[in-house]
Design a protein around this motif. Sequence first.
Motif, PDB file in Angstrom:
ATOM      1  N   SER A  31       0.392   0.020  -3.713  1.00 61.04           N
ATOM      2  CA  SER A  31       0.862  -1.240  -3.131  1.00 61.04           C
ATOM      3  C   SER A  31       1.024  -1.118  -1.622  1.00 61.04           C
ATOM      4  O   SER A  31       1.229  -2.134  -0.945  1.00 61.04           O
ATOM      5  N   ASN A  51       2.120   5.061  -4.230  1.00 58.92           N
ATOM      6  CA  ASN A  51       1.863   3.800  -4.918  1.00 58.92           C
ATOM      7  C   ASN A  51       0.875   3.013  -4.076  1.00 58.92           C
ATOM      8  O   ASN A  51       1.051   2.868  -2.871  1.00 58.92           O
ATOM      9  N   GLN A  56      -7.474   0.540  -2.996  1.00 54.87           N
ATOM     10  CA  GLN A  56      -6.620   1.231  -3.961  1.00 54.87           C
ATOM     11  C   GLN A  56      -7.351   2.415  -4.598  1.00 54.87           C
ATOM     12  O   GLN A  56      -6.780   3.500  -4.746  1.00 54.87           O
ATOM     13  N   ASN A  73      -1.299  -3.515   0.018  1.00 58.42           N
ATOM     14  CA  ASN A  73      -1.254  -4.843  -0.594  1.00 58.42           C
ATOM     15  C   ASN A  73      -1.944  -5.897   0.261  1.00 58.42           C
ATOM     16  O   ASN A  73      -2.736  -6.704  -0.241  1.00 58.42           O
ATOM     17  N   PRO A 111       7.417   1.379  -5.242  1.00 57.88           N
ATOM     18  CA  PRO A 111       6.443   0.672  -4.401  1.00 57.88           C
ATOM     19  C   PRO A 111       6.973   0.471  -2.990  1.00 57.88           C
ATOM     20  O   PRO A 111       8.175   0.425  -2.762  1.00 57.88           O
ATOM     21  N   GLU A 135       1.468   5.340 -10.547  1.00 61.21           N
ATOM     22  CA  GLU A 135       1.713   4.084  -9.847  1.00 61.21           C
ATOM     23  C   GLU A 135       3.126   3.553 -10.056  1.00 61.21           C
ATOM     24  O   GLU A 135       3.539   2.594  -9.411  1.00 61.21           O
ATOM     25  N   ALA A 184       1.587  -2.211  -8.995  1.00 64.70           N
ATOM     26  CA  ALA A 184       0.377  -2.256  -8.183  1.00 64.70           C
ATOM     27  C   ALA A 184      -0.772  -2.949  -8.914  1.00 64.70           C
ATOM     28  O   ALA A 184      -1.931  -2.751  -8.581  1.00 64.70           O
TER      29      ALA A 184
END
Length: 291
Positions: free
Chosen positions: A37, A35, A106, A40, A20, A16, A71
């Motif tokens: 993110s 990643n 995720q 998000n 990002p 991770e 993240a």
Amino acid sequence: MEDFVVEPCLEINEFEENAPRASFNGLLRDAPSGNTSVVNALSQQLIYQINLIVPDALVSFDDLDVKLGDAAYPFVPPTAKQALQKAIQNRGKRLVVNSAYRTLAQQMLLFKWLNGRSPVARPGESNHQSGLALDIEDREGWLPFLKGSGWQPLAGDPPHIDYQGAGAKDLREATIKAFQQLWNKNHPEEQIKVDGQWGPKTESCLNRSPAMGFEKAPWDDKPRALRLSRPLMEGSDVRKLQQKLKDAGFAISVADGVFGPETGRAVKEFQQRNSLVADGVVGAKTRELMA
């Protein structure tokens, strides 16, 4: 916690740390590896929906003296946050958190990207979906300060701690229900069973979900307080806020739906001009004056 799952948290945390990205403008099945993110915006919708299912189940601890991974969503039960706050105060040192609450989106990405080389838990089964798990640096140094507070180390998973104290509620079923409810809200023509179980249909629907979040968001009916946070708040409500600020003549270069420092400054300026407390938080009063 019952049915705990040992994952290779060190490997996941290292993975991770890749650069990002902003939320990916596409479906989860096409999200670029690197990643989590990239989801998000959708992740924030899922977290908000969980708190609609189980009121006040998760609160943010980003206001404590913590350093967060790129993240990491800093959400735990209120009593778990109080225990962290006390430990940080007693040790007088910043707590480094590499992973905390992990959304269903995720976890599915990590399972897809890493399961071939590491035993990543299936979506909905990871301790990090329970809302009770953290991966921290210097765990052994922190354990004396966490002793008796409900936070316990997980054997075989060096950075991992789980909260087992007062107010602990395992949210792994709710994390799946949150997605199922959001999907149904946005797909009346393709309803799925809201049973909190991970199966082929739920997996298929999540893969076909937009990383930038659903058009009908959980905060449409019950607005969330917007503020500068970690990770940055992102979504349709932020975009609408930015547009209102721009229309009112405040300095917003782009309505990108991300509540960054520029948006925070504009909100404070709006509050100052309207004789409000300039805390940068868009709550009920600020929202009312912007209408």
